[in-house]
Motif scaffolding. Structure first.
Motif, PDB file in Angstrom:
ATOM      1  N   GLN A   1       0.685  -1.121  -0.025  1.00 26.58           N
ATOM      2  CA  GLN A   1       0.200   0.357  -0.438  1.00 26.58           C
ATOM      3  C   GLN A   1       0.363   1.091   0.011  1.00 26.58           C
ATOM      4  OE1 GLN A   1      -1.165   0.829   4.388  1.00 26.58           O
ATOM      5  NE2 GLN A   1      -1.114  -1.900   3.678  1.00 26.58           N
ATOM      6  N   VAL A   2      -0.115   2.397  -0.814  1.00 25.90           N
ATOM      7  CA  VAL A   2       1.349   3.940  -0.103  1.00 25.90           C
ATOM      8  C   VAL A   2      -0.115   4.241   0.595  1.00 25.90           C
ATOM      9  CG1 VAL A   2       1.754   5.674  -1.905  1.00 25.90           C
ATOM     10  CG2 VAL A   2       1.369   3.349  -2.606  1.00 25.90           C
ATOM     11  N   ARG A   3       0.369   4.998   1.646  1.00 26.31           N
ATOM     12  CA  ARG A   3       0.243   6.101   2.303  1.00 26.31           C
ATOM     13  C   ARG A   3       0.102   7.820   2.383  1.00 26.31           C
ATOM     14  NH1 ARG A   3       0.710   2.366   8.535  1.00 26.31           N
ATOM     15  NH2 ARG A   3      -0.207   0.295   7.629  1.00 26.31           N
ATOM     16  N   VAL A   4      -0.854   7.840   1.877  1.00 26.78           N
ATOM     17  CA  VAL A   4       0.080   9.521   1.560  1.00 26.78           C
ATOM     18  C   VAL A   4      -1.319  10.572   1.895  1.00 26.78           C
ATOM     19  CG1 VAL A   4       0.423   8.858  -0.273  1.00 26.78           C
ATOM     20  CG2 VAL A   4      -2.186  10.029   0.215  1.00 26.78           C
ATOM     21  N   SER A   5      -1.357  11.751   2.894  1.00 27.31           N
ATOM     22  CA  SER A   5      -1.426  12.456   3.754  1.00 27.31           C
ATOM     23  C   SER A   5      -2.394  13.757   2.567  1.00 27.31           C
ATOM     24  CB  SER A   5      -0.580  13.952   4.531  1.00 27.31           C
ATOM     25  OG  SER A   5       0.128  14.322   3.191  1.00 27.31           O
ATOM     26  N   GLU A   6      -3.351  13.565   3.746  1.00 26.93           N
ATOM     27  CA  GLU A   6      -4.891  14.859   2.546  1.00 26.93           C
ATOM     28  C   GLU A   6      -4.139  15.886   1.481  1.00 26.93           C
ATOM     29  OE1 GLU A   6      -7.631  15.642   5.382  1.00 26.93           O
ATOM     30  OE2 GLU A   6      -8.470  14.063   5.004  1.00 26.93           O
ATOM     31  N   ASP A   7      -3.094  16.296   2.941  1.00 29.54           N
ATOM     32  CA  ASP A   7      -2.363  17.710   2.011  1.00 29.54           C
ATOM     33  C   ASP A   7      -1.468  17.449   0.837  1.00 29.54           C
ATOM     34  OD1 ASP A   7      -1.050  17.110   3.941  1.00 29.54           O
ATOM     35  OD2 ASP A   7      -0.217  18.747   4.826  1.00 29.54           O
ATOM     36  N   THR A   8      -1.422  16.158   0.138  1.00 29.02           N
ATOM     37  CA  THR A   8      -0.354  16.119  -0.940  1.00 29.02           C
ATOM     38  C   THR A   8      -1.221  14.888  -1.519  1.00 29.02           C
ATOM     39  OG1 THR A   8       0.758  14.309   0.315  1.00 29.02           O
ATOM     40  CG2 THR A   8       1.454  16.006   0.403  1.00 29.02           C
ATOM     41  N   ALA A   9      -1.868  14.365  -1.189  1.00 20.91           N
ATOM     42  CA  ALA A   9      -2.882  13.721  -2.517  1.00 20.91           C
ATOM     43  C   ALA A   9      -3.338  14.259  -3.694  1.00 20.91           C
ATOM     44  CB  ALA A   9      -4.577  13.092  -1.940  1.00 20.91           C
ATOM     45  N   ASP A  10      -2.934  15.814  -4.101  1.00 23.24           N
ATOM     46  CA  ASP A  10      -3.815  16.009  -4.668  1.00 23.24           C
ATOM     47  C   ASP A  10      -2.478  15.724  -6.400  1.00 23.24           C
ATOM     48  OD1 ASP A  10      -6.058  16.901  -4.524  1.00 23.24           O
ATOM     49  OD2 ASP A  10      -5.204  19.416  -4.963  1.00 23.24           O
ATOM     50  N   THR A  11      -1.150  15.637  -5.412  1.00 23.92           N
ATOM     51  CA  THR A  11       0.186  15.882  -6.512  1.00 23.92           C
ATOM     52  C   THR A  11       0.587  14.124  -6.336  1.00 23.92           C
ATOM     53  OG1 THR A  11       1.287  17.777  -4.962  1.00 23.92           O
ATOM     54  CG2 THR A  11       2.290  16.074  -6.946  1.00 23.92           C
ATOM     55  N   LEU A  12       0.237  13.628  -5.226  1.00 28.75           N
ATOM     56  CA  LEU A  12       1.014  12.133  -4.767  1.00 28.75           C
ATOM     57  C   LEU A  12       0.082  10.865  -5.087  1.00 28.75           C
ATOM     58  CD1 LEU A  12       2.597  12.563  -1.454  1.00 28.75           C
ATOM     59  CD2 LEU A  12       3.502  12.379  -3.750  1.00 28.75           C
ATOM     60  N   LEU A  13      -1.172  10.772  -5.801  1.00 26.93           N
ATOM     61  CA  LEU A  13      -2.428   9.668  -5.913  1.00 26.93           C
ATOM     62  C   LEU A  13      -2.087   8.867  -7.886  1.00 26.93           C
ATOM     63  CD1 LEU A  13      -5.843  10.754  -4.661  1.00 26.93           C
ATOM     64  CD2 LEU A  13      -4.421   8.886  -3.930  1.00 26.93           C
ATOM     65  N   PRO A  14      -2.009  10.718  -8.010  1.00 27.80           N
ATOM     66  CA  PRO A  14      -1.877  10.153  -9.556  1.00 27.80           C
ATOM     67  C   PRO A  14      -0.593   9.294  -9.926  1.00 27.80           C
ATOM     68  CG  PRO A  14      -2.588  12.438  -9.721  1.00 27.80           C
ATOM     69  CD  PRO A  14      -2.123  12.187  -8.372  1.00 27.80           C
ATOM     70  N   LEU A  15       0.662   9.457  -8.674  1.00 31.34           N
ATOM     71  CA  LEU A  15       1.887   8.518  -8.777  1.00 31.34           C
ATOM     72  C   LEU A  15       2.196   7.470  -8.189  1.00 31.34           C
ATOM     73  CD1 LEU A  15       4.528  11.881  -8.480  1.00 31.34           C
ATOM     74  CD2 LEU A  15       4.561  10.867 -10.229  1.00 31.34           C
ATOM     75  N   ALA A  16       1.255   7.168  -7.584  1.00 27.30           N
ATOM     76  CA  ALA A  16       1.233   6.272  -6.264  1.00 27.30           C
ATOM     77  C   ALA A  16      -0.450   5.028  -7.196  1.00 27.30           C
ATOM     78  CB  ALA A  16       0.218   6.700  -4.939  1.00 27.30           C
ATOM     79  N   LYS A  17      -0.916   5.763  -7.989  1.00 27.72           N
ATOM     80  CA  LYS A  17      -1.451   4.965  -9.182  1.00 27.72           C
ATOM     81  C   LYS A  17      -1.014   3.823  -9.780  1.00 27.72           C
ATOM     82  CE  LYS A  17      -5.962   7.422  -8.977  1.00 27.72           C
ATOM     83  NZ  LYS A  17      -6.873   8.325  -8.963  1.00 27.72           N
ATOM     84  N   LEU A  18       0.718   4.210  -9.610  1.00 19.62           N
ATOM     85  CA  LEU A  18       1.579   3.983 -11.167  1.00 19.62           C
ATOM     86  C   LEU A  18       2.057   2.481 -10.332  1.00 19.62           C
ATOM     87  CD1 LEU A  18       3.511   7.033 -12.718  1.00 19.62           C
ATOM     88  CD2 LEU A  18       0.878   5.821 -13.751  1.00 19.62           C
ATOM     89  N   LEU A  19       2.055   3.065  -9.145  1.00 19.52           N
ATOM     90  CA  LEU A  19       3.377   2.217  -8.332  1.00 19.52           C
ATOM     91  C   LEU A  19       2.548   0.171  -7.793  1.00 19.52           C
ATOM     92  CD1 LEU A  19       4.339   3.214  -5.447  1.00 19.52           C
ATOM     93  CD2 LEU A  19       5.410   3.228  -7.200  1.00 19.52           C
ATOM     94  N   ASN A  20       1.497  -0.504  -8.477  1.00 21.19           N
ATOM     95  CA  ASN A  20       0.932  -1.250  -8.573  1.00 21.19           C
ATOM     96  C   ASN A  20       0.590  -2.405  -6.890  1.00 21.19           C
ATOM     97  OD1 ASN A  20       0.093  -3.816  -9.817  1.00 21.19           O
ATOM     98  ND2 ASN A  20       2.166  -4.985  -9.876  1.00 21.19           N
ATOM     99  N   VAL A  21       0.084  -0.846  -6.632  1.00 18.71           N
ATOM    100  CA  VAL A  21      -0.092  -1.909  -5.377  1.00 18.71           C
ATOM    101  C   VAL A  21      -1.691  -1.739  -4.739  1.00 18.71           C
ATOM    102  CG1 VAL A  21       1.738  -0.251  -3.340  1.00 18.71           C
ATOM    103  CG2 VAL A  21      -0.456   0.800  -4.095  1.00 18.71           C
ATOM    104  N   ASP A  22      -1.814  -2.376  -4.757  1.00 20.23           N
ATOM    105  CA  ASP A  22      -3.420  -3.134  -3.651  1.00 20.23           C
ATOM    106  C   ASP A  22      -4.205  -1.993  -3.365  1.00 20.23           C
ATOM    107  OD1 ASP A  22      -1.630  -5.449  -3.093  1.00 20.23           O
ATOM    108  OD2 ASP A  22      -3.588  -6.158  -4.006  1.00 20.23           O
ATOM    109  N   PHE A  23      -3.401  -1.053  -2.552  1.00 13.91           N
ATOM    110  CA  PHE A  23      -4.595  -0.065  -2.390  1.00 13.91           C
ATOM    111  C   PHE A  23      -3.348   1.454  -1.590  1.00 13.91           C
ATOM    112  CE2 PHE A  23      -4.462  -1.471   2.177  1.00 13.91           C
ATOM    113  CZ  PHE A  23      -4.715  -0.568   3.297  1.00 13.91           C
ATOM    114  N   VAL A  24      -4.503   3.321  -1.568  1.00 11.67           N
ATOM    115  CA  VAL A  24      -3.850   3.730  -1.199  1.00 11.67           C
ATOM    116  C   VAL A  24      -4.727   4.196   0.539  1.00 11.67           C
ATOM    117  CG1 VAL A  24      -2.868   5.904  -1.993  1.00 11.67           C
ATOM    118  CG2 VAL A  24      -3.129   4.152  -3.675  1.00 11.67           C
TER     119      VAL A  24
END
Ligand SMILES: [Zn+2]
Length: 313
Positions: free
Chosen positions: A141-164
């Motif tokens: 899984q990838v863990r991100v904070s709410e305030d960085t979600a806009d930047t990090l979610l598109p990148l996290a979705k590329l990482l082949n993890v089961d959830f963010v």
């Protein structure tokens, strides 16, 4: 090219060195070239990232013509911890992930932290790989904070993890490597997977597929990439926690990663002395069992499982 990025003299004739391996298709200094940093080993008892560093190095060295840009691999941000089976920095009794961004003029540990930040800062993406502790097994899984979600979610979705898992901003610790780098404008993703003091090769392989996919989308890798999983995106409210109501020996009946429904038995807490069952644990929700107790001895209140409930995607 292996290099020492920062070092500090220890008390008696020893030097603490943080090492990285730079694999690059170019000079490594051209600002137009993309740079990806893979870091792990901040917590000395979390070893899942060691496998990822090793395999990624091998792939990059096997197919140098497919790489466009620079990959910096840092397998051990806390080498003393890894060498002594210790989570923190042994002689300072410090959690390494609580001292960033460090200080160039501070004590040894802070000086090392500052050197790490200095070296990574400016990368296009940084991936900080953690494992769980010895008590709990976690799905990748990838863990991100709410305030960085806009930047990090598109990148996290590329990482082949089961959830963010998107955490409320208030729960994010400010002294972590990831927070410090994100604040400095270097997008940093925290990956959490597996179990402490162990290596789960299947999870490592899963993440490597994701890293190559991320590199492909950054224009850094033109080798073949496999299709990646679409992670479930979850906010704090979608996660249910199951804690032990009694002390004893936990024996799971549900399996990690499986779907569960309300009322389904997750496991029992057994009493080896009397032969009795002290507690039967049930799922409170419908969802995926993404965290499951790995270490059998539990006390009242111990975390047994976490379930990712119905979620947006
Ligand atoms: Zn960690």
């Amino acid at each position: 090219m292996e290099e020492t990025i920062v070092s500090a003299q220890l008390a008696v004739d020893e030097t603490l060195e943080i090492r990285k391996n730079r694999v690059t298709s170019g000079s490594g200094t051209n600002p137009k070239e993309k740079r990806l940093c893979i870091v792990t080993g901040t917590h000395g008892d979390e070893l899942e990232g060691q496998y990822v560093c090793w395999q990624l190095n091998r792939i990059l060295h096997q197919y140098p013509e497919r790489l466009h840009g620079t990959v910096d691999i840092y397998p051990a941000l806390n080498p003393l911890g890894i060498n002594t089976m210790t989570r923190g920095i042994p002689m300072f009794d410090l959690d390494m992930n609580r001292i960033f961004p460090g200080s160039e003029s501070g004590a040894a540990a802070e000086y090392i932290a500052a050197g790490i930040i200095r070296d990574i800062k400016g990368a296009d993406v940084c991936i900080d790989i953690h494992a769980s502790n010895i008590y709990l097994r976690e799905l990748p899984q990838v863990r991100v904070s709410e305030d960085t979600a806009d930047t990090l979610l598109p990148l996290a979705k590329l990482l082949n993890v089961d959830f963010v898992w998107v955490h409320a901003a208030a729960t994010v610790l400010e002294s972590t490597l990831a927070h410090s780098l994100n604040t400095l404008g270097t997008p940093t993703l925290v990956v959490e997977m597996g179990v402490g003091m162990r290596i789960t090769e299947a999870y490592g392989q899963q993440l490597i597929v994701g890293i190559l996919n991320l590199m492909h989308s950054l224009g850094m890798w033109d080798g073949p990439v496999e299709a990646v999983r679409q992670p479930v995106i979850s906010r704090d409210g979608k996660v249910s926690f199951i804690n032990a109501g009694a002390s004893g020996v936990f024996l799971p009946t549900a399996r990690h990663h499986n779907r569960v429904v309300p009322g389904q038995q997750l496991g029992v807490i057994a009493d080896p002395l009397s032969g009795e069952i002290r507690e039967v644990l049930h799922s409170p929700a419908k969802g995926t069992l993404f965290t499951l107790r790995e270490y059998p001895i539990v006390y009242e209140g111990s975390l047994i499982a976490r379930i990712l409930g119905e979620a947006e995607s």
